[in-house]
Design a protein around this motif. Structure first.
Motif, PDB file in Angstrom:
ATOM      1  N   THR A  23       0.839  -1.212   0.000  1.00 53.42           N
ATOM      2  CA  THR A  23       0.000   0.000   0.000  1.00 53.42           C
ATOM      3  C   THR A  23       0.868   1.254   0.000  1.00 53.42           C
ATOM      4  O   THR A  23       0.554   2.233  -0.692  1.00 53.42           O
ATOM      5  N   ASP A  34     -14.379   6.332   1.361  1.00 54.09           N
ATOM      6  CA  ASP A  34     -13.674   6.247   2.641  1.00 54.09           C
ATOM      7  C   ASP A  34     -13.120   7.594   3.096  1.00 54.09           C
ATOM      8  O   ASP A  34     -12.482   8.319   2.322  1.00 54.09           O
ATOM      9  N   VAL A  77      -9.292   9.757   2.078  1.00 49.97           N
ATOM     10  CA  VAL A  77      -8.502   8.639   1.551  1.00 49.97           C
ATOM     11  C   VAL A  77      -8.663   8.554   0.036  1.00 49.97           C
ATOM     12  O   VAL A  77      -9.766   8.673  -0.477  1.00 49.97           O
ATOM     13  N   THR A 116      -8.120   2.578  -1.124  1.00 51.65           N
ATOM     14  CA  THR A 116      -8.339   1.562  -0.090  1.00 51.65           C
ATOM     15  C   THR A 116      -7.895   0.216  -0.647  1.00 51.65           C
ATOM     16  O   THR A 116      -8.201  -0.120  -1.799  1.00 51.65           O
ATOM     17  N   ASN A 155     -11.228   6.021  -4.171  1.00 55.69           N
ATOM     18  CA  ASN A 155     -12.327   6.699  -3.454  1.00 55.69           C
ATOM     19  C   ASN A 155     -12.654   8.071  -4.017  1.00 55.69           C
ATOM     20  O   ASN A 155     -13.640   8.682  -3.610  1.00 55.69           O
ATOM     21  N   ARG A 164      -7.544  -4.196   6.044  1.00 54.78           N
ATOM     22  CA  ARG A 164      -7.759  -2.974   5.260  1.00 54.78           C
ATOM     23  C   ARG A 164      -6.645  -1.973   5.520  1.00 54.78           C
ATOM     24  O   ARG A 164      -6.307  -1.690   6.675  1.00 54.78           O
ATOM     25  N   THR A 211      -5.172   2.010   3.955  1.00 54.62           N
ATOM     26  CA  THR A 211      -5.688   3.151   3.202  1.00 54.62           C
ATOM     27  C   THR A 211      -4.599   4.200   3.002  1.00 54.62           C
ATOM     28  O   THR A 211      -3.785   4.433   3.897  1.00 54.62           O
TER      29      THR A 211
END
Ligand code: SIN
Length: 292
Positions: A56, A104, A112, A115, A257, A278, A280
């Motif tokens: 991420t 989100d 965000v 995600t 998002n 999860r 973000t």
């Protein structure tokens, strides 16, 4: 790496990639597919919490977790979403995450953008995530509605206690007190109703039944029916702008998002367990720029 687009190019499946490889080449290929399709379903992944963070992080700074008590013990930026209960009855993860349509953290000044949701355990039935294409919804709006919302801002707030469009899940322990406290302690945030995507330049409707409460500088007598009208495009049963994802073992899904909404559709219960990890990526601040 193979990219198989879904209907209308909204969403795509990616196979033949191992996301433990965070090289520039993988980053560029995945990110281009992400901008092109908004939702990616990347098959056959098995990332540890640290590996999910490493993947991420190649796209930007990770968000702090509001529900810190449900962070993964191996990394505090990995949020556990789950219906599992400990022997003392406390929840392992967030049990009601994403149960209404939203983008989100649109209730943050810097919301965000990405995600990443990795399925760790899938229930036998239910547990799908549904997505909605907010570029296409903006494009489909009649001109008079576009004229009313373009350049205007709306108020977003995190507390479900302030929002008559949502209900508080009975399965979240202490939920009513939690949302009442948020209602008192958390500030509302103003966001553009039409959001210009900072990378593609496209316009998207940026409002959701979960977080958008009011339209700034518009009386509720006019604003609430207008929001209801906008949300019909999201909740319309015919779902022409939508993709519903049914998880397979090893699926990792990531979405944009800035130009999509999503919701967890539920439909499962103990002893059947759903567990997701999860992460973000923050930012940028949302803005509206008129088309040239
Ligand atoms: C979320 O809203 O971030 C999670 C959606 C899901 O669990 O399906």
């Amino acid at each position: 790496m193979k990219i198989n687009p879904f209907d209308n190019n909204f969403g795509a499946e990616i196979t033949g990639v191992d996301l433990r490889d965070t090289s520039q080449e993988i980053k560029d290929a995945v990110y281009q597919a992400f901008l092109d399709h908004q939702v990616l379903v990347i098959r056959d992944q098995e990332l540890s919490p640290l590996q999910q963070v490493a993947f991420t992080e190649i796209f930007g700074e990770l968000e702090w977790q509001e529900n810190a008590q449900h962070s993964h013990p191996e990394h505090d930026k990995v949020l556990v979403l789950s219906n599992e209960l400990r022997p003392d009855g406390s929840a392992v993860g967030v049990v009601d995450a994403g149960d209404f349509w939203h983008s989100d953290s649109s209730h943050h000044e810097e919301p965000v953008k990405i995600t990443v949701l990795q399925s760790i355990r899938n229930p036998k039935t239910g547990g799908d995530t549904e997505f909605c294409d907010m570029y296409r919804i903006y494009d489909a709006l009649p001109d008079d509605i576009k004229a009313k919302i373009t350049g205007r801002n709306a108020i977003h707030h995190v507390s479900k206690a302030l929002n008559p469009r949502v209900t508080i899940s009975p399965s979240r322990p202490g939920a009513a007190d939690f949302y009442e406290t948020q209602a008192k302690n958390r500030a509302p945030v103003s966001q553009p109703l039409v959001r210009t995507h900072d990378e593609t330049g496209r316009q998207a409707l940026y409002a959701s039944p979960r977080f958008t409460l009011k339209i700034e500088d518009m009386d509720d007598a006019e604003a609430q029916p207008l929001l209801d009208e906008l949300f019909k495009y999201v909740t319309d049963r015919k779902r022409p702008y939508h993709y519903r994802h049914k998880y397979r073992d090893g699926d990792l899904v990531m979405w944009d998002n800035r130009c999509t909404l999503h919701r967890a559709t539920g439909g499962y219960g103990l002893p059947d367990i759903r567990r997701m990890h999860r992460t973000t990526v923050i930012g940028p601040k949302a803005f509206f720029k008129p088309a040239a």
